[in-house]
Design a protein around this motif. Structure first.
Motif, PDB file in Angstrom:
ATOM      1  N   LYS A  22       0.461  -1.687   0.044  1.00  0.00           N
ATOM      2  CA  LYS A  22       0.140  -0.236   0.092  1.00  0.00           C
ATOM      3  C   LYS A  22       1.168   1.069   0.320  1.00  0.00           C
ATOM      4  O   LYS A  22       0.314   2.008  -0.520  1.00  0.00           O
ATOM      5  CB  LYS A  22      -0.599  -0.153   0.612  1.00  0.00           C
ATOM      6  N   ARG A  23       2.191   1.421   0.147  1.00  0.00           N
ATOM      7  CA  ARG A  23       3.157   2.165   0.456  1.00  0.00           C
ATOM      8  C   ARG A  23       3.812   2.498  -1.277  1.00  0.00           C
ATOM      9  O   ARG A  23       3.989   3.815  -1.519  1.00  0.00           O
ATOM     10  CB  ARG A  23       3.613   2.111   1.529  1.00  0.00           C
ATOM     11  N   ARG A  25       3.023   3.877  -4.575  1.00  0.00           N
ATOM     12  CA  ARG A  25       1.573   4.481  -4.851  1.00  0.00           C
ATOM     13  C   ARG A  25       1.351   4.006  -6.075  1.00  0.00           C
ATOM     14  O   ARG A  25      -0.155   4.506  -6.326  1.00  0.00           O
ATOM     15  CB  ARG A  25       2.522   5.865  -5.005  1.00  0.00           C
ATOM     16  N   GLY A  26       2.247   3.357  -7.005  1.00  0.00           N
ATOM     17  CA  GLY A  26       1.307   2.778  -8.077  1.00  0.00           C
ATOM     18  C   GLY A  26       0.980   2.136  -7.327  1.00  0.00           C
ATOM     19  O   GLY A  26      -0.615   1.795  -8.423  1.00  0.00           O
ATOM     20  N   ALA A  28      -1.022   2.132  -4.604  1.00  0.00           N
ATOM     21  CA  ALA A  28      -2.716   2.492  -3.731  1.00  0.00           C
ATOM     22  C   ALA A  28      -2.989   3.437  -4.469  1.00  0.00           C
ATOM     23  O   ALA A  28      -4.175   3.220  -4.272  1.00  0.00           O
ATOM     24  CB  ALA A  28      -1.329   3.220  -2.747  1.00  0.00           C
ATOM     25  N   THR A  29      -3.002   3.609  -5.286  1.00  0.00           N
ATOM     26  CA  THR A  29      -3.379   4.766  -6.370  1.00  0.00           C
ATOM     27  C   THR A  29      -4.163   3.804  -7.870  1.00  0.00           C
ATOM     28  O   THR A  29      -5.232   4.113  -8.532  1.00  0.00           O
ATOM     29  CB  THR A  29      -2.919   6.410  -7.107  1.00  0.00           C
ATOM     30  N   ARG A  30      -3.613   2.671  -7.736  1.00  0.00           N
ATOM     31  CA  ARG A  30      -3.870   2.294  -9.076  1.00  0.00           C
ATOM     32  C   ARG A  30      -4.291   2.504 -10.488  1.00  0.00           C
ATOM     33  O   ARG A  30      -5.098   2.603 -11.089  1.00  0.00           O
ATOM     34  CB  ARG A  30      -5.308   1.520  -8.638  1.00  0.00           C
ATOM     35  N   TYR A  31      -2.471   2.799 -11.424  1.00  0.00           N
ATOM     36  CA  TYR A  31      -2.817   3.147 -11.769  1.00  0.00           C
ATOM     37  C   TYR A  31      -3.329   2.647 -13.150  1.00  0.00           C
ATOM     38  O   TYR A  31      -3.395   2.520 -14.482  1.00  0.00           O
ATOM     39  CB  TYR A  31      -1.136   3.770 -12.217  1.00  0.00           C
ATOM     40  N   LYS A  33      -5.132   0.292 -15.055  1.00  0.00           N
ATOM     41  CA  LYS A  33      -6.244  -0.163 -14.925  1.00  0.00           C
ATOM     42  C   LYS A  33      -6.878  -1.647 -15.356  1.00  0.00           C
ATOM     43  O   LYS A  33      -8.350  -1.955 -15.018  1.00  0.00           O
ATOM     44  CB  LYS A  33      -7.899   0.535 -15.745  1.00  0.00           C
TER      45      LYS A  33
END
Length: 56
Positions: A22-23, A25-26, A28-31, A33
């Protein structure tokens, strides 16, 4: 309250892996799709967590 020490230790390790995922970013933000791309990103991150990093 009785509990299994080995089971608790395994759960702790798994929760730490999720925290580390989760730390990133890719993830955590679910780039990514697409499901396949998202799973591939998780695999790459797990490899970075698992393999030792040697800096020279």
């Amino acid at each position: 309250r009785a509990y299994s020490h080995e089971l608790y230790r395994a759960r702790h390790v798994i929760e730490n892996v999720f925290r580390a995922l989760k730390r990133w970013r890719g993830i955590a933000t679910r780039y990514a799709k697409l499901t396949a791309s998202f799973i591939a990103a998780i695999h790459v991150r797990c490899l970075f967590l698992y393999l030792p990093v040697h800096t020279a």
